[in-house]
Design a protein around this motif. Structure first.
Motif, PDB file in Angstrom:
ATOM      1  N   GLU A   1       0.815  -1.213   0.000  1.00  0.00           N
ATOM      2  CA  GLU A   1       0.000   0.000   0.000  1.00  0.00           C
ATOM      3  C   GLU A   1       0.847   1.260   0.000  1.00  0.00           C
ATOM      4  N   ASP A   2       0.272   2.312  -0.556  1.00  0.00           N
ATOM      5  CA  ASP A   2       0.826   3.662  -0.454  1.00  0.00           C
ATOM      6  C   ASP A   2      -0.367   4.590  -0.321  1.00  0.00           C
TER       7      ASP A   2
ATOM      8  N   ALA B   1      -0.156   3.730  11.422  1.00  0.00           N
ATOM      9  CA  ALA B   1       0.393   3.048  12.593  1.00  0.00           C
ATOM     10  C   ALA B   1      -0.579   1.976  13.042  1.00  0.00           C
ATOM     11  N   MET B   2      -0.089   1.086  13.865  1.00  0.00           N
ATOM     12  CA  MET B   2      -0.905  -0.017  14.367  1.00  0.00           C
ATOM     13  C   MET B   2      -1.550   0.380  15.697  1.00  0.00           C
ATOM     14  N   LYS B   3      -2.836   0.098  15.828  1.00  0.00           N
ATOM     15  CA  LYS B   3      -3.546   0.355  17.082  1.00  0.00           C
ATOM     16  C   LYS B   3      -4.606  -0.711  17.266  1.00  0.00           C
TER      17      LYS B   3
ATOM     18  N   TYR C   1       6.393   6.195   5.728  1.00  0.00           N
ATOM     19  CA  TYR C   1       5.053   6.204   6.302  1.00  0.00           C
ATOM     20  C   TYR C   1       4.884   5.241   7.471  1.00  0.00           C
ATOM     21  N   ALA C   2       5.963   4.613   7.914  1.00  0.00           N
ATOM     22  CA  ALA C   2       5.916   3.741   9.093  1.00  0.00           C
ATOM     23  C   ALA C   2       7.001   4.190  10.066  1.00  0.00           C
TER      24      ALA C   2
ATOM     25  N   ARG D   1       7.876  -1.778   6.970  1.00  0.00           N
ATOM     26  CA  ARG D   1       8.479  -0.891   5.979  1.00  0.00           C
ATOM     27  C   ARG D   1       8.919  -1.700   4.764  1.00  0.00           C
ATOM     28  N   ALA D   2       8.820  -1.086   3.588  1.00  0.00           N
ATOM     29  CA  ALA D   2       9.164  -1.794   2.353  1.00  0.00           C
ATOM     30  C   ALA D   2      10.593  -2.325   2.377  1.00  0.00           C
TER      31      ALA D   2
END
Length: 309
Positions: free
Chosen positions: A199-200, A206-208, A252-253, A272-273
């Motif tokens: 994804e982009d 973020a994870m929640k 983005y991470a 992350r990629a």
């Protein structure tokens, strides 16, 4: 790195229309610079972004080059977003076995959407022209950004080696809101069975509590959608994924890997990629590795049931 199709243009960063005159552009730059300065409540990242934007459109020559889609090595060109031609390999090590067409469906969707947006029947000289892409609605640019992310993930996963088998663009009857019914990638090897979404979203996530959050998601629930797709494919083949991974561009991470617990026994993570290939190769903490016989059995079941989007 070249711009993502979802990246803000210099004009958007400066908060000014792309047809603003030179004086309005300079005034917008000064306002944006003051607002972004860390001493006035801004951030270093935003301040740097404003300065980069000004460097790209702050002089008549730079602005003309940017508007033509030829603003220098860091600027997007047709080659940035168009399908890449195959490159000769310099590494003789065997690649992972790969099936399917990564990013293929997303590119088809992009081409259909961009033609519809321009106007059916209207000629499009180049659907990947930077000026055309920048002017398209965000939803269309997001589809192209996804195609690029899927292709980048495929290149990364191919380096895993011959012990791994990869399927791309798998058809599934499970889809999320406004999302195509497909799983981006499925990877099988001695470290497990990984269901992966590339994804982009053009912004940080973020994870929640086991799900991704972030303004750029606009209500999407990516982990829920990924789990449903993986479940549908696993049910048909009578196998269970050991991990559900969402891969995003590095910026983005916040962390190389962020875990989000488990979903039906599968480890959930945002990756992350640049960390993806090593994470799959090493395996995830708490995930059981597969023996050679088990890998062959799972591969046979998947080969017999997998369909491509």
């Amino acid at each position: 790195m070249p711009d993502s199709p979802l990246a803000d243009s210099p004009y958007e960063v400066l908060g000014v229309a792309s047809d603003a005159d030179a004086s309005a552009l300079r005034a917008a730059y000064r306002r944006a610079l003051r607002a972004a300065h860390p001493d006035t409540g801004g951030t270093t990242e935003r301040f740097d972004a404003v300065q980069r934007a000004w460097a790209r459109v702050g002089t008549p020559a730079a602005r003309a080059a940017f508007d033509r889609g030829n603003g220098g090595a860091s600027e997007p060109t047709r080659a940035t977003w168009a399908p890449a031609a195959p490159r000769p390999r310099r590494d003789s090590r065997p690649l992972a076995r790969s099936h399917g067409h990564p990013g293929g469906l997303s590119r088809e969707r992009y081409l259909g959407l961009i033609r519809e947006w321009v106007g059916l029947g209207e000629p499009i000289a180049d659907p990947y022209d930077p000026a055309l892409v920048r002017g398209a609605p965000r939803g269309i640019r997001h589809v192209l950004a996804d195609a690029l992310a899927e292709e980048a993930t495929a290149r990364s996963l191919s380096t895993l080696g011959i012990a791994y088998t990869i399927w791309h663009d798998l058809a599934t009857d499970a889809a999320g809101r406004d999302l195509p019914p497909k799983l981006d990638h499925l990877v099988l090897g001695p470290t497990g069975l990984f269901a992966i979404q590339s994804e982009d979203w053009g912004g940080p996530v973020a994870m929640k509590r086991g799900e991704l959050v972030g303004e750029a998601l606009d209500g999407e629930r990516p982990i829920k959608a990924l789990a449903a797709r993986a479940k549908a494919i696993g049910r048909a083949a009578k196998v269970k994924p050991t991990a559900l991974l969402v891969v995003v561009p590095d910026q983005y991470a916040a962390d190389p890997i962020e875990f989000g617990g488990t979903n039906r026994g599968a480890i959930v993570a945002l990756v992350r990629a640049s960390r993806l290939a090593s994470a799959v190769r090493e395996g995830l903490p708490g995930s059981a590795h597969l023996g050679g016989t088990e890998v062959m059995e799972v591969r046979s079941r998947l080969q017999a049931t997998v369909r491509f989007a």
